[in-house]
Design an enzyme around this catalytic site. Sequence first.
Site, PDB file in Angstrom:
ATOM      1  N   HIS A   1     -43.462  41.973   7.328  1.00  0.00           N
ATOM      2  CA  HIS A   1     -43.676  40.827   6.444  1.00  0.00           C
ATOM      3  C   HIS A   1     -44.950  40.095   6.868  1.00  0.00           C
ATOM      4  O   HIS A   1     -45.255  39.994   8.056  1.00  0.00           O
ATOM      5  CB  HIS A   1     -42.467  39.885   6.495  1.00  0.00           C
ATOM      6  CG  HIS A   1     -42.501  38.849   5.421  1.00  0.00           C
ATOM      7  ND1 HIS A   1     -43.290  37.719   5.519  1.00  0.00           N
ATOM      8  CD2 HIS A   1     -41.879  38.779   4.210  1.00  0.00           C
ATOM      9  CE1 HIS A   1     -43.140  37.009   4.407  1.00  0.00           C
ATOM     10  NE2 HIS A   1     -42.289  37.631   3.605  1.00  0.00           N
TER      11      HIS A   1
ATOM     12  N   GLU B   1     -46.454  42.151  -1.700  1.00  0.00           N
ATOM     13  CA  GLU B   1     -46.367  40.690  -1.628  1.00  0.00           C
ATOM     14  C   GLU B   1     -47.751  40.109  -1.347  1.00  0.00           C
ATOM     15  O   GLU B   1     -48.155  39.991  -0.194  1.00  0.00           O
ATOM     16  CB  GLU B   1     -45.423  40.276  -0.492  1.00  0.00           C
ATOM     17  CG  GLU B   1     -43.989  40.678  -0.695  1.00  0.00           C
ATOM     18  CD  GLU B   1     -43.039  39.696  -0.006  1.00  0.00           C
ATOM     19  OE1 GLU B   1     -42.155  39.170  -0.687  1.00  0.00           O
ATOM     20  OE2 GLU B   1     -43.204  39.452   1.199  1.00  0.00           O
TER      21      GLU B   1
ATOM     22  N   LYS C   1     -35.444  34.356   5.375  1.00  0.00           N
ATOM     23  CA  LYS C   1     -36.373  33.911   6.438  1.00  0.00           C
ATOM     24  C   LYS C   1     -35.612  33.129   7.503  1.00  0.00           C
ATOM     25  O   LYS C   1     -34.477  33.494   7.841  1.00  0.00           O
ATOM     26  CB  LYS C   1     -37.520  33.096   5.822  1.00  0.00           C
ATOM     27  CG  LYS C   1     -38.142  33.807   4.625  1.00  0.00           C
ATOM     28  CD  LYS C   1     -39.439  33.224   4.171  1.00  0.00           C
ATOM     29  CE  LYS C   1     -39.961  34.035   2.981  1.00  0.00           C
ATOM     30  NZ  LYS C   1     -41.296  33.677   2.576  1.00  0.00           N
TER      31      LYS C   1
ATOM     32  N   GLY D   1     -44.331  31.776  -1.586  1.00  0.00           N
ATOM     33  CA  GLY D   1     -43.921  30.383  -1.404  1.00  0.00           C
ATOM     34  C   GLY D   1     -44.842  29.360  -2.035  1.00  0.00           C
ATOM     35  O   GLY D   1     -44.757  28.172  -1.730  1.00  0.00           O
TER      36      GLY D   1
ATOM     37  N   SER E   1     -43.158  34.269  -5.033  1.00  0.00           N
ATOM     38  CA  SER E   1     -42.836  33.274  -6.054  1.00  0.00           C
ATOM     39  C   SER E   1     -42.082  33.854  -7.250  1.00  0.00           C
ATOM     40  O   SER E   1     -42.288  33.439  -8.394  1.00  0.00           O
ATOM     41  CB  SER E   1     -44.107  32.533  -6.510  1.00  0.00           C
ATOM     42  OG  SER E   1     -44.655  31.804  -5.429  1.00  0.00           O
TER      43      SER E   1
ATOM     44  N   ASN F   1     -34.712  37.411   0.837  1.00  0.00           N
ATOM     45  CA  ASN F   1     -35.251  37.180   2.178  1.00  0.00           C
ATOM     46  C   ASN F   1     -35.035  35.709   2.523  1.00  0.00           C
ATOM     47  O   ASN F   1     -35.748  34.840   2.032  1.00  0.00           O
ATOM     48  CB  ASN F   1     -36.756  37.524   2.176  1.00  0.00           C
ATOM     49  CG  ASN F   1     -37.403  37.241   3.515  1.00  0.00           C
ATOM     50  OD1 ASN F   1     -36.713  36.939   4.498  1.00  0.00           O
ATOM     51  ND2 ASN F   1     -38.731  37.343   3.558  1.00  0.00           N
TER      52      ASN F   1
ATOM     53  N   GLU G   1     -45.638  37.111   7.190  1.00  0.00           N
ATOM     54  CA  GLU G   1     -45.460  36.004   8.148  1.00  0.00           C
ATOM     55  C   GLU G   1     -45.404  36.541   9.570  1.00  0.00           C
ATOM     56  O   GLU G   1     -45.878  35.884  10.502  1.00  0.00           O
ATOM     57  CB  GLU G   1     -44.194  35.211   7.782  1.00  0.00           C
ATOM     58  CG  GLU G   1     -44.434  34.352   6.538  1.00  0.00           C
ATOM     59  CD  GLU G   1     -43.207  34.136   5.660  1.00  0.00           C
ATOM     60  OE1 GLU G   1     -42.076  34.396   6.109  1.00  0.00           O
ATOM     61  OE2 GLU G   1     -43.394  33.710   4.492  1.00  0.00           O
TER      62      GLU G   1
HETATM   63  P1  PGA Z   1     -41.067  33.528  -2.027  1.00  0.00           P
HETATM   64  O1  PGA Z   1     -41.084  34.476  -0.709  1.00  0.00           O
HETATM   65  O2  PGA Z   1     -40.182  34.204  -3.033  1.00  0.00           O
HETATM   66  O3  PGA Z   1     -40.492  32.227  -1.543  1.00  0.00           O
HETATM   67  O4  PGA Z   1     -42.465  33.419  -2.488  1.00  0.00           O
HETATM   68  C1  PGA Z   1     -41.101  35.866  -0.826  1.00  0.00           C
HETATM   69  C2  PGA Z   1     -41.201  36.512   0.539  1.00  0.00           C
HETATM   70  O5  PGA Z   1     -41.909  36.003   1.417  1.00  0.00           O
HETATM   71  O6  PGA Z   1     -40.591  37.561   0.773  1.00  0.00           O
END
Ligand code: PGA
Length: 258
Positions: free
Chosen positions: A95, A168, A10, A174, A215, A8, A97
């Site tokens: 997602h 997630e 983003k 992140g 992460s 991903n 976000e």
């Molecule tokens: P990350 O993001 O691996 O940077 O924690 C995962 C995601 O949001 O899909």
Amino acid sequence: MKPIIVANWKMQLGIQESIDRLTSLRMELKDFGYGVEVVVCPSMPALHQAKEVLVTSKIRLGAQDVFWEERGAFTGEVSPQQLREIGISHVIIGHSERREFLGETDSMIGQKIVSALAHGLIPILCVGETAHQRNDNLQEMVIVQQLERALQSTTPPNQNEMLLVAYEPIWAIGTGEPASPAAAELIRQVIVRTLSERFGQEIVDQRCAVLYGGSVNNENITTYVHSGSFDGALVGGASLDPQAFSSLLTTVKEHYSS
Ligand code: PGA
């Protein structure tokens, strides 16, 4: 089922940057052999060119969102039909976000899932609890609720369809602090149970897969993705560097084939 690793990206990269990195990733993976299903999800404006980079490659291309209507007066939205025209196979839906910053609700997410499936796309439905909800020990309830609401109108995936669910935990995204493999595994079981109650065990075994995200990196990936646990992972930060990401993919492949 092969392990499925979804990158991903983003809104982290420019268009040319995305194309350059995809080109490098393709080079890195030229002798990879593909015991792993690799899906890369760049941002929307890069998808068309990305598809050209991936012609004849086994790397699959995914989008990070989709709208539910096929066409009409929906300014700024992208339809499942348009994604299909580009040659997209997968789409991330719901997602955290988007839930947080764009006000996406379970009901909107539900419509997106139905429409994606109807147009031959493989949805990657994201679910996850906040830190606050975990502190209150509400994670299982939150996950079941998100799944039930988002899948309310979804019929069991048929033989041409697949549904991926990515667990997630929001506090793990992140942050460099992933969920412990044991805590994640408990939620994976909740997800499998909830999907089985809706679709039946056989459909879940054959047509659904559960991924972990939050992460994930080359060091921890095999603590989540191994037989008897997650079928794959949704990787953000650790998917941006083509060399590092291809090492992660190699780790998964070796772990699975050993
Ligand atoms: P990350 O993001 O691996 O940077 O924690 C995962 C995601 O949001 O899909």
